[in-house]
Design a protein around this motif. Sequence first.
Motif, short mmCIF file in Angstrom:
data_model
loop_
_atom_site.label_atom_id
_atom_site.label_comp_id
_atom_site.label_asym_id
_atom_site.label_seq_id
_atom_site.Cartn_x
_atom_site.Cartn_y
_atom_site.Cartn_z
N LEU A 105 -48.64 33.28 -71.38
CA LEU A 105 -49.02 33.43 -72.79
C LEU A 105 -47.75 33.72 -73.57
CD1 LEU A 105 -52.13 35.73 -72.30
CD2 LEU A 105 -52.12 33.27 -72.73
N LEU A 106 -47.75 33.45 -74.87
CA LEU A 106 -46.58 33.79 -75.69
C LEU A 106 -46.60 35.29 -75.95
CD1 LEU A 106 -46.27 30.97 -78.36
CD2 LEU A 106 -45.34 31.10 -76.05
N ALA A 107 -45.45 35.93 -75.72
CA ALA A 107 -45.34 37.37 -75.92
C ALA A 107 -45.46 37.70 -77.41
CB ALA A 107 -44.01 37.86 -75.37
N ARG A 108 -45.86 38.93 -77.69
CA ARG A 108 -45.94 39.43 -79.08
C ARG A 108 -46.83 38.57 -79.96
NH1 ARG A 108 -40.84 39.98 -77.23
NH2 ARG A 108 -40.27 37.92 -77.95
N THR A 109 -47.72 37.81 -79.33
CA THR A 109 -48.59 36.92 -80.08
C THR A 109 -50.02 37.29 -79.71
OG1 THR A 109 -46.90 35.23 -79.84
CG2 THR A 109 -49.08 34.49 -80.49
N GLU A 113 -54.22 33.94 -81.51
CA GLU A 113 -53.13 33.01 -81.87
C GLU A 113 -52.67 32.20 -80.67
OE1 GLU A 113 -50.80 34.98 -85.62
OE2 GLU A 113 -50.62 35.99 -83.70
N LEU A 117 -52.93 27.91 -80.30
CA LEU A 117 -51.71 27.11 -80.18
C LEU A 117 -51.94 25.61 -79.90
CD1 LEU A 117 -48.81 27.92 -80.56
CD2 LEU A 117 -48.62 28.28 -78.10
N ILE A 120 -53.00 23.76 -82.97
CA ILE A 120 -51.96 23.50 -83.98
C ILE A 120 -51.35 22.12 -83.73
CG2 ILE A 120 -49.68 24.19 -84.82
CD1 ILE A 120 -50.45 27.07 -84.29
N TYR A 121 -51.06 21.85 -82.45
CA TYR A 121 -50.44 20.56 -82.14
C TYR A 121 -51.45 19.41 -82.28
CZ TYR A 121 -46.46 23.21 -80.60
OH TYR A 121 -45.38 24.05 -80.57
N MET B 8 -45.25 27.69 -88.62
CA MET B 8 -45.16 28.22 -87.27
C MET B 8 -43.82 28.92 -87.06
SD MET B 8 -46.51 26.38 -83.95
CE MET B 8 -45.55 24.88 -84.00
N ARG B 11 -43.82 32.21 -88.74
CA ARG B 11 -44.61 33.16 -87.97
C ARG B 11 -43.82 33.69 -86.78
NH1 ARG B 11 -49.35 30.39 -88.68
NH2 ARG B 11 -48.92 29.10 -86.88
N ARG B 15 -42.89 37.46 -85.93
CA ARG B 15 -43.40 37.99 -84.68
C ARG B 15 -42.29 38.64 -83.87
NH1 ARG B 15 -46.65 33.29 -82.79
NH2 ARG B 15 -48.28 34.04 -84.18
N ASN B 16 -41.13 38.00 -83.83
CA ASN B 16 -40.00 38.51 -83.05
C ASN B 16 -39.06 39.26 -83.98
OD1 ASN B 16 -40.65 37.16 -80.41
ND2 ASN B 16 -40.58 35.41 -81.81
N ARG B 19 -35.48 40.39 -82.66
CA ARG B 19 -34.54 39.30 -82.45
C ARG B 19 -34.09 38.70 -83.79
NH1 ARG B 19 -37.16 35.14 -78.99
NH2 ARG B 19 -37.87 34.21 -80.91
N GLU B 304 -36.33 33.44 -72.26
CA GLU B 304 -37.68 33.62 -72.81
C GLU B 304 -38.09 32.40 -73.62
OE1 GLU B 304 -38.78 37.42 -74.95
OE2 GLU B 304 -39.54 35.90 -76.32
N GLU B 308 -41.02 29.62 -73.27
CA GLU B 308 -41.92 29.35 -74.40
C GLU B 308 -42.00 27.85 -74.66
OE1 GLU B 308 -40.88 31.38 -78.07
OE2 GLU B 308 -41.98 29.84 -79.18
N ARG B 312 -45.26 25.43 -74.54
CA ARG B 312 -45.62 24.55 -75.67
C ARG B 312 -45.71 23.10 -75.21
NH1 ARG B 312 -45.39 26.92 -80.69
NH2 ARG B 312 -44.59 29.04 -80.71
N GLN B 325 -39.40 23.01 -84.85
CA GLN B 325 -39.74 24.42 -85.06
C GLN B 325 -38.52 25.31 -84.85
OE1 GLN B 325 -42.39 26.08 -82.13
NE2 GLN B 325 -41.62 28.11 -82.67
#
Lengths: 238, 401
Positions: A105-109, A113, A117, A120-121, B8, B11, B15-16, B19, B304, B308, B312, B325
């Motif tokens: 999973l995407l962290a901090r998300t 959400e 994902l 969205i695509y 996106m 966002r 979110r980060n 960073r 990381e 990600e 995706r 993105q």
Amino acid sequence: MTAAARPEVAPLIELRGVWKSYGRGDAEVHALAGASLRIDDGEFVAVMGASGSGKSTCLNVLGCLDQPTRGQYLFRGVDVGKLTLDQLALLRRNYLGFVFQGFNLLARTTAVENVELPLIYRRVGHAERRRRAMKALEEVGLASRATHTPAELSGGQQQRVAIARAIVTDPQMLLADEPTGNLDSARKVEIMRLLVDLNRRRGITIVMVTHEPDMAEYATRMVHFRDGSVESDEAVGP
Amino acid sequence: MIWATLLMALREIRRNTMRSMLTTLGIVIGVGSVIAMVTLGRGATAKITNEIANMGTNLLIVMPGAERRGPASTTAPPLKIEDAKAIEREVSSVDKVAPTASRSALVVYGNKNWNTSVTGSTNEFFAVRRFAIELGQSFSDAQLLGGQPVCVLGATVRKELFGQGDPLGAAIRVGAVSCSVIGVMAPKGQSTFGQDQDDFLVMPLAAFQRRIAGNYDVGMLFVSAISDGMTTKAKQQIEALMRERRRIALGQVPDFRVQDMKEISDTLGTVTGALTALLGGIAAVSLLVGGIGIMNIMLVSVTERTREIGVRLAIGARGAEVLLQFLVEAVTLSTLGGMLGIAFGLTISFVATRMMHMPFRVLPDIIVIAFAFSATVGVAFGFLPARKASKLNPIDALRHE
């Protein structure tokens, strides 16, 4: 994917003598050595085998995450080996769902959400996206945790979010790589029941890699890999 | 697609937070320090140049004592008023000559007293040294010839003795002499070296010599050449004349010296040039450090981010969509950081130049260079790893260690 219009003709999945090799010459290793396999709609296949038997590689090839070195992979009769990277992405986007051992999973998300994902695509609008993501979370019993981030969820909950993300697009096939590998026994049963339910109720074809015979019991078919090819293939369960 | 990707990316930035902040901070520091350093350097240069112009680039100073390091020789005979008259009369490239003599004295008015420098000179002094009379007037011929005890105050002395009050006509005591105030000079402020240029008073040379010094010596001659370009010629002519008057043969070391403000200003110009180069060097280093900071943050998050990207790609994103993105993210952060950096650098240099009484000059070229450099680093290191990752098989991106 014009072939999708006549599903009664072509099987969902067909592997014909697929090889996947790493390295060269004497150091060449074959993760898959002429594996052949056919999977039809609605099956729940457990792929078993010792580590290094090629079961995970097979799943990655099925999921178009990896390309075979030799041999043919037909998805609904379409030769996947002839598709471009972008076409492969579209195939994953429209027909496949993934569940990984490490959840990914995407962290901090937040959970919702994460589930949104793939939509969205697929260019799904914001409101519709949220509605479908919430519905998928409900299906895995986590609607109440929609705004939690992965760090705030247990392993079992994270895996259920991952399953919700995989099914939110109504895929034809769900590919699961050791989905219970990181969980305790109670959570394992929970996840397996969820997968069985998705398979029976929604008719999603599931291919699951596992090394645990207990988990394979939930499937309708068990495929054993050994040295990169199918060793045995049998129907199981009720 | 562009709009969805933009949203996106924004966002992801939110979110980060950590960073994003660190990346932005790297750029802010890089851009900000370059702008602050170079602006300060330019301000200092402009201040010094202004002051030299203010002092008079056509100014020459004649004083007794051989030209050598250390204090002027005390054994050299002092200058006389006749030297000033001879120079003014005989040297064609000279405009005005102001003979001066100075010493420090306590000045008293009412219950206030102040230790300052007392200069005896003529009205030429105000012209040659470029002191304007702000209040009252300069000396009359009668006052100069008669050596009457009158004085024109520097702005500092006026402030210390009179505050906001009217000094004209007041009788102050200078040393042991009672002296009436007839004028006040316009302030010049601090010199480059932090000296108060307004802490002195002027009285007629004859009054100073007779009543305060008790001799007819002249300490220094302030000479103005007829134009800025004539100082070198004026210097040569004055030296020749003074050798003659003081009977020093050619080849012998003279017991006086002639200083040319142009020489001094050239020296200062070299110094300020070096200063600007130094500050520029420091700025370049800060830019580099800021760039390395940005690079580190970006590279630390590559693992990381590669995973990600794998996720995706696995759920159906195309390589181009992921790339767009990441590009939007990098460009947004770099631009934001760059703008904050410009604001930060200009604020710092504005406050610093005000505090140091320097002119505030905005340098558009430096702003553009600093911004472009940082933005390039930010975008390159945000985008290139993403580009690499998006070309991997999704499974390799997912397994990236």
